[in-house]
Design an enzyme around this catalytic site. Structure first.
Site, mmCIF file in Angstrom:
data_model
loop_
_atom_site.group_PDB
_atom_site.id
_atom_site.type_symbol
_atom_site.label_atom_id
_atom_site.label_comp_id
_atom_site.label_asym_id
_atom_site.label_seq_id
_atom_site.Cartn_x
_atom_site.Cartn_y
_atom_site.Cartn_z
ATOM 1 N N SER A 38 -33.691 44.546 -56.546
ATOM 2 C CA SER A 38 -35.099 44.224 -56.761
ATOM 3 C C SER A 38 -35.796 45.349 -57.526
ATOM 4 O O SER A 38 -35.375 45.695 -58.627
ATOM 5 C CB SER A 38 -35.768 43.940 -55.412
ATOM 6 O OG SER A 38 -37.019 43.313 -55.592
ATOM 7 N N ASP A 186 -34.170 37.231 -55.714
ATOM 8 C CA ASP A 186 -34.251 38.639 -55.322
ATOM 9 C C ASP A 186 -33.040 39.082 -54.492
ATOM 10 O O ASP A 186 -32.690 38.453 -53.496
ATOM 11 C CB ASP A 186 -35.530 38.815 -54.489
ATOM 12 C CG ASP A 186 -35.904 40.266 -54.257
ATOM 13 O OD1 ASP A 186 -35.007 41.114 -54.278
ATOM 14 O OD2 ASP A 186 -37.100 40.530 -54.056
#
Length: 299
Positions: A38, A186
């Site tokens: 991320s 993510d």
């Protein structure tokens, strides 16, 4: 001394990792490889591309992070826009803005695909994402072969966008696998990713790995890197469970600034505070472990 770095997620809290990077460089460390999840994938990609801490500080100062909350076309419509975007686009905000921003920065360093960050056929950059369609972790570039994609030809900025696509906040990235379209999101939904991922193919190289995470709280403490992450999710990487590296440790950067991961419109003062927090936490760790340089890390 050479180290590998693993930056976890955190949204705007990832600015702390810039402080960590600066602290390491100030003490004479050099970085061999990076893993990123991320927000950590953004920092990792820029480090491997060759950005210095001072260059990244300038970028932080000049960037309007509010741009990272650009709504999709549907989300901008009144009343029903956001719920419609969630249904149709699986996200309210457009993840393309992340890819565009990272791509422009990497281009300045001559980096476009993973081929540009490879050495002796092995990538110096590993990015963790998640295939929400298959419920599997995705280690980029290595796992791209599962989708019929040549790992070295894949754009680094797109991989960063995949890893940063917070579920239902950002739109997922679609990737084709055979006759099916898979949604990539993510990497922070992944658990049990070993710290020593960067060394799993190397038998005789003993490079220590430092793993950084941002956590809510006040006190910075040291924890073992073997504990599982993100236990509330079901994603696991089936091929990495037996990895063991020569040395690994987790540096926890405790966030006591009342800043949330998606507060992209925070003030410049708060951005600087995040930077200082990352620097201080890393510096304290290095002082407490001043024998790190003296270890030979022999098997």
């Amino acid at each position: 001394m050479q180290v590998n770095i693993f930056f976890e997620g955190g949204g705007i809290l990832g600015v702390c990792y810039l402080g960590a990077y600066k602290a390491l460089m100030d003490r004479g460390f050099t970085i061999d490889k990076c893993i990123g999840i991320s927000a950590g994938s953004i920092m990792s990609s820029l480090i491997i591309a060759g950005y210095t801490p001072d260059e990244l500080i300038d970028i932080m100062t000049e960037t309007d992070f509010g741009h990272f909350s650009s709504k999709t076309g549907l989300s901008r419509k009144t009343i029903v826009g956001k719920p419609m975007s969630l249904i149709v686009n699986r996200g309210i905000y457009d993840s393309q803005v992340i890819e565009n921003w990272v791509e422009s920065l990497l281009k300045q360093k001559g980096v476009r695909t993973f081929e540009d960050v490879m050495r002796d056929g092995d990538s110096r950059l590993h990015i963790i994402a998640a295939d929400s369609t298959n419920k599997q972790a995705l280690v980029i570039p290595r796992d791209l072969i599962r989708y019929g994609i040549k790992p070295e030809s894949f754009p680094v900025a797109k991989a960063v966008r995949m890893s940063s696509a917070i579920p239902y906040y950002y739109t997922p990235v679609k990737i084709k696998q055979f006759n099916r379209i898979n949604k990539i999101i993510d990497g922070a939904v992944v658990k049990n990713i070993p710290t020593d991922l960067v060394n799993h193919r190397l038998k005789n190289v003993c490079t220590p790995t430092l793993r950084f995470r941002v956590k809510k709280g006040k006190k910075n403490i040291k924890k073992k890197a073997t504990q599982p992450l993100y236990n509330h999710r079901i994603y696991n990487h089936r091929n990495l469970s037996n990895c063991r590296g020569p040395f690994s440790d987790v540096i926890v950067i405790y966030n006591d600034l009342n800043i949330k991961s998606v507060d992209f419109n925070i003030s410049r003062d708060k951005l600087n505070a995040l930077y200082r927090l990352g620097y201080k936490s890393t510096e304290e760790y290095l002082i407490q472990h001043n024998n790190l340089r003296n270890c030979l890390f022999l098997e």
